[in-house]
Design a protein around this motif. Sequence first.
Motif, mmCIF file in Angstrom:
data_model
loop_
_atom_site.group_PDB
_atom_site.id
_atom_site.type_symbol
_atom_site.label_atom_id
_atom_site.label_comp_id
_atom_site.label_asym_id
_atom_site.label_seq_id
_atom_site.Cartn_x
_atom_site.Cartn_y
_atom_site.Cartn_z
ATOM 1 N N ASN A 47 0.887 -1.171 -0.012
ATOM 2 C CA ASN A 47 0.101 0.094 -0.002
ATOM 3 C C ASN A 47 0.944 1.241 0.123
ATOM 4 N N THR A 48 2.120 1.084 -0.508
ATOM 5 C CA THR A 48 3.008 2.129 -0.716
ATOM 6 C C THR A 48 2.978 2.728 -1.958
ATOM 7 N N LYS A 49 3.033 3.912 -2.433
ATOM 8 C CA LYS A 49 3.448 4.747 -3.685
ATOM 9 C C LYS A 49 4.481 5.564 -3.507
ATOM 10 N N ILE A 50 5.385 5.497 -4.423
ATOM 11 C CA ILE A 50 6.492 6.191 -4.448
ATOM 12 C C ILE A 50 6.899 6.760 -6.113
ATOM 13 N N ASP A 51 7.164 7.857 -5.917
ATOM 14 C CA ASP A 51 7.659 8.620 -7.169
ATOM 15 C C ASP A 51 8.922 9.492 -7.132
ATOM 16 N N ILE A 52 10.039 8.812 -7.643
ATOM 17 C CA ILE A 52 11.420 9.260 -7.535
ATOM 18 C C ILE A 52 11.794 10.093 -8.907
ATOM 19 N N ASP A 53 12.217 11.341 -8.804
ATOM 20 C CA ASP A 53 12.231 12.156 -9.759
ATOM 21 C C ASP A 53 13.825 12.143 -10.307
ATOM 22 N N VAL A 57 24.152 8.300 -8.401
ATOM 23 C CA VAL A 57 25.037 7.396 -7.881
ATOM 24 C C VAL A 57 26.200 7.842 -7.219
ATOM 25 N N LYS A 58 26.431 7.445 -6.147
ATOM 26 C CA LYS A 58 27.624 7.984 -5.126
ATOM 27 C C LYS A 58 28.510 6.688 -4.464
ATOM 28 N N ILE A 59 29.453 7.016 -4.197
ATOM 29 C CA ILE A 59 30.363 6.235 -3.404
ATOM 30 C C ILE A 59 30.530 6.300 -1.847
ATOM 31 N N ASN A 60 30.369 5.479 -1.204
ATOM 32 C CA ASN A 60 30.520 5.522 0.356
ATOM 33 C C ASN A 60 31.961 5.066 0.477
ATOM 34 N N VAL A 61 32.871 5.902 1.019
ATOM 35 C CA VAL A 61 34.272 5.703 1.126
ATOM 36 C C VAL A 61 34.615 4.737 2.142
ATOM 37 N N LYS A 62 33.622 4.942 3.143
ATOM 38 C CA LYS A 62 33.930 4.176 4.437
ATOM 39 C C LYS A 62 33.845 2.838 4.067
ATOM 40 N N ASN A 63 32.603 2.381 3.395
ATOM 41 C CA ASN A 63 32.180 1.073 3.247
ATOM 42 C C ASN A 63 32.774 0.381 1.642
ATOM 43 N N ILE A 64 33.489 1.487 1.068
ATOM 44 C CA ILE A 64 34.027 1.189 -0.261
ATOM 45 C C ILE A 64 32.905 0.434 -1.126
ATOM 46 N N SER A 65 31.908 1.013 -1.114
ATOM 47 C CA SER A 65 30.617 0.497 -1.912
ATOM 48 C C SER A 65 29.832 1.498 -2.698
ATOM 49 N N PHE A 66 29.074 1.153 -3.500
ATOM 50 C CA PHE A 66 28.193 2.228 -4.453
ATOM 51 C C PHE A 66 26.897 2.415 -3.721
ATOM 52 N N PHE A 67 26.369 3.452 -4.072
ATOM 53 C CA PHE A 67 24.923 3.559 -3.260
ATOM 54 C C PHE A 67 24.348 4.674 -4.246
ATOM 55 N N VAL A 68 22.990 4.629 -4.586
ATOM 56 C CA VAL A 68 22.134 5.525 -4.970
ATOM 57 C C VAL A 68 21.501 6.229 -3.885
ATOM 58 N N THR A 69 21.263 7.595 -4.194
ATOM 59 C CA THR A 69 20.597 8.418 -3.374
ATOM 60 C C THR A 69 19.566 9.552 -4.211
ATOM 61 N N THR A 70 18.365 9.647 -3.515
ATOM 62 C CA THR A 70 17.577 10.724 -4.096
ATOM 63 C C THR A 70 16.995 11.485 -2.699
ATOM 64 N N GLU A 71 16.775 12.736 -3.132
ATOM 65 C CA GLU A 71 16.008 13.657 -2.103
ATOM 66 C C GLU A 71 14.663 14.049 -2.444
ATOM 67 N N LYS A 72 13.955 14.117 -1.403
ATOM 68 C CA LYS A 72 12.556 14.441 -1.207
ATOM 69 C C LYS A 72 11.633 13.893 -2.140
ATOM 70 N N PRO A 73 11.736 12.573 -2.077
ATOM 71 C CA PRO A 73 10.945 11.556 -3.213
ATOM 72 C C PRO A 73 9.289 11.868 -2.444
ATOM 73 N N ASP A 74 8.669 11.625 -3.497
ATOM 74 C CA ASP A 74 6.878 11.631 -3.127
ATOM 75 C C ASP A 74 6.646 10.184 -2.722
ATOM 76 N N ILE A 82 4.213 10.796 3.354
ATOM 77 C CA ILE A 82 5.348 10.839 4.552
ATOM 78 C C ILE A 82 6.479 11.805 4.036
ATOM 79 N N ASN A 83 6.726 12.668 5.060
ATOM 80 C CA ASN A 83 7.846 13.722 4.780
ATOM 81 C C ASN A 83 9.303 13.281 4.775
#
Length: 722
Positions: A47-53, A57-74, A82-83
């Motif tokens: 029952n969750t809806k999400i809209d990502i604009d 893609v970023k790198i986490n130096v601490k864990n030496i791993s890739f991660f993706v990030t998005t800000e203020k998704p709906d 949910i804010n």
Amino acid sequence: MKRIILFSISFFLIIISVITSYLVLIGYETDRFNSVLESKITKNLANTKIDIDKIKVKINVKNISFFVTTEKPDIEYNNNKINIAKIDAYINLKSFIIGKPKINTLNITSNEIEVNEVKNIVKYSKPSNFKKFFLNEVEKGVILFNLDVNFKNNSIKNYEINGYVKNFFAGIYDVKLEKSSFIYQVKKDSSEIDNIRGFVNGFQINSGNLQFDNYELLDIKGNLNSDLNLNKKNLQKLFKNNLLQNSENLNISGKIKSSFNIKFDETFKVKDYQIKASGSINKSEIKFINSKKFLFIKDKIKKLNLEKTEFSLNFGKKIKNTLDIIGFYAFNDNTPKKFNFKNLRSLNAQKFLIDVDFANEINIPMLNFNSKNKIVNIKTEFETKKDFINFKKFNLVEEKTKIHINNLFLKNKKLIKFEDISVKTFNNNKLNNDFKVSFGNTIKVKGSKYDATNLTKLFEQNNDNFLDNINKEVSINFKEISTKVSDKISNFNLIGNIQKGKFNKIVSKGEFKNDKYLDISLKVDENNNKKILEIYSDLPKPLLSNYKFFDGLIDGQLLILSSYDNKLSNTKLTIENFKVKDAPGLVKLLSLADFGGMVDAVSGEGLSFEKLEMSMEKKNQVLNLKELYAIGPSISILMEGYLDTKSGLVSLRGTMVPAKALNKFLSKLPIVGDIIIPKEIGEGLFGISFKMKGTPGKIKTTVNPIKTLTPRFIQKALKKTK
């Protein structure tokens, strides 16, 4: 060649560094992972809806791993927005390389959210203790969270939520948390709250932490530290009962540290709990609206102060609850004195241990003991259970004075039994009581001294009978009994029987000096069930010294005959061959009557009387003096009236005639059948009539001259003459 290779390597490293820095600081924007991230969230959160604009893609130096990030998704959950501040998703490197990216960890960070918004989300979650508490007991607040979710084979392996809460209001049972803030961490089977600040039932929490174990049943552990700055208002919030109802003003300052463990069952009811606390009271003050009166303490208690006091408590559902307080206290602004108080409470009983230095005046009338301007130490150990109190030990010590009680039992505040009592007291540094009381088949009282100064006053008090449950034979033996006057009773022996706390049989004898004696007997009249008391004394004064009416009486022989029950008593008192000396009331009466010579007699060797007869009836709280007749060589008196023992009001009226005038009158009086007073005999002044009315210290006396005497007075005089 070497330069080319070194340059190529350096260039490559620079390119890698630039790319890495870019991916660490800025990130590479792409929409390639939008569907992956949206799918992962909606699949695991129904029952969750999400809209990502936009996704980077970023790198986490601490864990030496890739991660993706998005800000203020709906994001909406069951149509509730949910804010969310941002979402970070950590990608499995191997899956990223082969072009089938899989998310290992998902991190969701929120903005500050109002509690009511969170409730709209929580209400759709699975039933749990946390859900029930959050929806029903949490009132308001602001929450920020960070959610970390770990996946394995496309399903949630573990999760953790952390963040902070501020301006938080919640309650559970009678405990209210207000204006609070804390940081928290929630895991799958446990949670922790730290840096707690706020108010609990009105008093401030400076720091604290809580740990929640929710693996099977909810289990809460925690610690709280606080400065105590309490008043009546916030204490009433903490203790919702009548404990503080009688206090007018209340202030407590100090510190407290506490730890606790509370376990709940599946219905969120407390299954078990244990709370420990310790702290100090720098200063406290309690003023009472209605001053409190305690047995044997002379002054009423208006105020209680505590200072430099340490306390500790430990209580729980399945253990003995304990409270220990040690420090300094003062009643009514007196000099602070030491005390130690311990309370142990089990399911059906309580145990108390008290050790206190007492500066307030203690007055025990039955022993004529008073502690004015002295320090008394009291140590007692007693247990309470329903209506029962067992004083295992009671010790009162003041210099040489010592009172000890062992194993005394009370039921509904009335005596059941005791083991033994020993009393040794001093009055003005002189021994005035030294005896022991033992409780067996017979109550035995034995000793060298007993101070009976106030005994007659105590017998007159109409208090509830403390001894209602006592039915025993009694044996009393004193070598010496002191009274209010100098005359002492020696070799006093009494045997008797007590039924329902009252004597129904007495046989006793005592000795005065110079071969004078005291006899007392009491028995029950089988015809009317009334008690018959008979007292004979060769010295009246020791038995009458507590009655102001008999002030100044010396010498004589006393006989008292009294018949009484619980409603009515009739008493006849006779005193023969006595004198009255330095009696203020009689001197005043004679002065008002202008009997100057008799005033001199009272002030000198004393005014002599051959006989005094007094007939009294007492009903409820009124003592009726039916008749008092006293005749002597100088004066005769006939009197009647009443005394209200509750208000102290005295009302007396009577006739007083000098003996010479009376004898002259009687010598001329013909006696033919009934007494007739001829008119010609009424010449001359026979005496005076008087009235006395008022409360003690305010009695108004009036006198009037008379020329004729009442028939009753004449009858009394003739009877004595015959």
